[in-house]
Write a protein that holds these residues in place. Structure first.
Motif, mmCIF file in Angstrom:
data_model
loop_
_atom_site.group_PDB
_atom_site.id
_atom_site.type_symbol
_atom_site.label_atom_id
_atom_site.label_comp_id
_atom_site.label_asym_id
_atom_site.label_seq_id
_atom_site.Cartn_x
_atom_site.Cartn_y
_atom_site.Cartn_z
ATOM 1 N N SER A 265 0.837 -1.203 0.000
ATOM 2 C CA SER A 265 0.000 0.000 0.000
ATOM 3 C C SER A 265 0.865 1.244 0.000
ATOM 4 C CB SER A 265 -0.918 0.016 1.218
ATOM 5 O OG SER A 265 -1.646 1.225 1.288
ATOM 6 N N TYR A 266 0.481 2.218 -0.806
ATOM 7 C CA TYR A 266 1.225 3.483 -0.882
ATOM 8 C C TYR A 266 1.084 4.286 0.398
ATOM 9 C CZ TYR A 266 3.427 7.180 -3.679
ATOM 10 O OH TYR A 266 4.306 8.108 -4.199
ATOM 11 N N GLY A 267 -0.021 4.110 1.091
ATOM 12 C CA GLY A 267 -0.287 4.859 2.317
ATOM 13 C C GLY A 267 -1.118 6.092 2.036
ATOM 14 N N PHE A 268 -2.157 6.294 2.838
ATOM 15 C CA PHE A 268 -3.074 7.398 2.580
ATOM 16 C C PHE A 268 -2.382 8.754 2.716
ATOM 17 C CE2 PHE A 268 -6.544 10.345 3.775
ATOM 18 C CZ PHE A 268 -7.292 10.229 2.615
ATOM 19 N N GLY A 269 -1.536 8.902 3.729
ATOM 20 C CA GLY A 269 -0.827 10.161 3.901
ATOM 21 C C GLY A 269 0.083 10.476 2.729
ATOM 22 N N CYS A 272 -1.945 11.560 -0.323
ATOM 23 C CA CYS A 272 -2.424 12.937 -0.136
ATOM 24 C C CYS A 272 -1.318 13.928 -0.476
ATOM 25 C CB CYS A 272 -2.888 13.153 1.304
ATOM 26 S SG CYS A 272 -4.488 12.403 1.693
ATOM 27 N N GLU A 273 -0.110 13.635 -0.038
ATOM 28 C CA GLU A 273 1.021 14.512 -0.350
ATOM 29 C C GLU A 273 1.301 14.525 -1.849
ATOM 30 O OE1 GLU A 273 5.728 15.090 0.879
ATOM 31 O OE2 GLU A 273 4.477 13.641 1.927
ATOM 32 N N LEU A 274 1.269 13.365 -2.471
ATOM 33 C CA LEU A 274 1.530 13.272 -3.905
ATOM 34 C C LEU A 274 0.524 14.096 -4.707
ATOM 35 C CD1 LEU A 274 3.271 11.736 -6.103
ATOM 36 C CD2 LEU A 274 1.391 10.092 -6.177
ATOM 37 N N MET A 275 -0.718 14.086 -4.306
ATOM 38 C CA MET A 275 -1.777 14.789 -5.027
ATOM 39 C C MET A 275 -1.871 16.269 -4.689
ATOM 40 S SD MET A 275 -3.172 12.776 -7.198
ATOM 41 C CE MET A 275 -1.531 12.101 -7.477
ATOM 42 N N GLY A 276 -1.061 16.735 -3.725
ATOM 43 C CA GLY A 276 -1.005 18.167 -3.462
ATOM 44 C C GLY A 276 -1.876 18.679 -2.345
ATOM 45 N N PHE A 277 -2.362 17.794 -1.481
ATOM 46 C CA PHE A 277 -3.205 18.254 -0.386
ATOM 47 C C PHE A 277 -2.497 19.228 0.562
ATOM 48 C CE2 PHE A 277 -6.422 14.989 -1.314
ATOM 49 C CZ PHE A 277 -7.571 15.712 -1.012
ATOM 50 N N PRO A 278 -1.205 19.070 0.866
ATOM 51 C CA PRO A 278 -0.567 20.038 1.761
ATOM 52 C C PRO A 278 -0.684 21.482 1.272
ATOM 53 C CG PRO A 278 0.796 18.092 1.600
ATOM 54 C CD PRO A 278 -0.302 17.923 0.591
#
Length: 295
Positions: A265-269, A272-278
């Motif tokens: 699993s890539y991991g949800f966190g 989220c970082e990969l997709m730009g949520f921060p």
């Protein structure tokens, strides 16, 4: 606009390894890994977007939208598959213009009849070489920036033999193609001959498909025999499909996702970082303090 870094890398004779990307998750992963180029795979985009085989079923509109979004979402230059140019000479002109405006840095056009087929599947037929050479001339004239690269692909090897494929590669290079792509050579010896006859004049592209018709050679060997670029169009979606099958099988067998190995699993966190949520969260935090109070 096309990224000049790709043409510069070719001029400096830096060997380019390009992973195939087929959606924004694969593109974002690859974009952060330091590759000089990404390759927008037609097979993968058609499969992920439409759930159909790469058999000429996707339209220009389907492809320019998806490929353009990948290009605009990445910092790495993208070479994108454009099948046959989606028709005749006028279609080729509009395809080149559309792909360039979309932010893509290079376009691949092939000499198959319509409807085209994946280059490592049987039954491919090609148009007359002179007709394809006209398509390349139109493509070169249509681009607005010289940094937008024209990749000319011939599928003649499988049906008409190596000699004809090399003749076509030469003809397309002379018509103005920046990169020559002889699809589906069937041995290292054939690849050596392609490099010997065409490599001194034009950058050559090797299509490395796991389980395909062409042997996958190390990058150093490809460069030695005259190639400039190696694309791996299928690697990403083959790996993704295998990973999904394993994860879904685990869910089906257990009824939940507990016990799934961490590496599966890539991991949800992380996603989220990969997709730009921060950046989204920082934007909301910054503007929340200036939001007028309710009431």
């Amino acid at each position: 606009m096309a990224d000049p870094a790709l043409r510069r890398a070719l001029a400096e004779r830096r060997f380019i390894v390009a992973p195939g990307v087929f959606d924004m998750i694969s593109a974002r992963v690859a974009d952060g890994m330091g590759f000089a180029c990404l390759y927008g795979t037609g097979f993968g985009v058609v499969a992920s977007h439409l759930g159909l085989p790469d058999a000429g079923l996707a339209t220009y509109t389907d492809m320019v939208g998806r490929m353009g979004r990948i290009a605009q979402g990445c910092r790495t230059p993208l070479i994108a598959d454009a099948d046959t140019g989606y028709g005749g000479l006028l279609n080729v002109r509009e395809t080149v213009r559309g792909y360039e405006v979309a932010g893509i840095s290079g376009i691949q056009i092939e000499d198959q009849e319509v409807p085209k087929k994946c280059g490592h599947t049987p039954g491919r037929r090609v148009i007359p070489a002179e007709e394809m050479a006209l398509k390349i001339r139109v493509a070169v004239e249509a681009r607005r920036s010289p940094d937008f690269l024209i990749v000319a692909r011939t599928d003649a090897r499988t049906s008409l033999g190596l000699e004809e494929a090399i003749r076509r590669g030469r003809l397309y290079g002379e018509a103005g193609a920046d990169i020559v792509f002889v699809e589906s050579p069937e041995s290292e010896a054939e690849m050596i001959e392609i490099g010997r006859q065409l490599g001194p004049r034009w950058p050559l592209l090797a299509n490395c498909v796991e389980g395909g018709r062409t042997p996958i050679l190390p990058a150093r060997r490809l460069q030695e025999i005259g190639y400039a670029i190696a694309i791996y169009p299928a690697l990403g979606f083959l790996a993704a499909a295998a990973a999904l099958e394993r994860a879904y099988a685990h869910l089906k067998a257990r009824g939940d996702s507990n016990g799934l190995p961490a590496e599966a699993s890539y991991g949800f966190g992380r996603i989220c970082e990969l997709m730009g949520f921060p950046e989204v969260w920082e934007f909301e935090r910054r503007w929340a303090q200036d939001r007028p109070a309710e009431g």
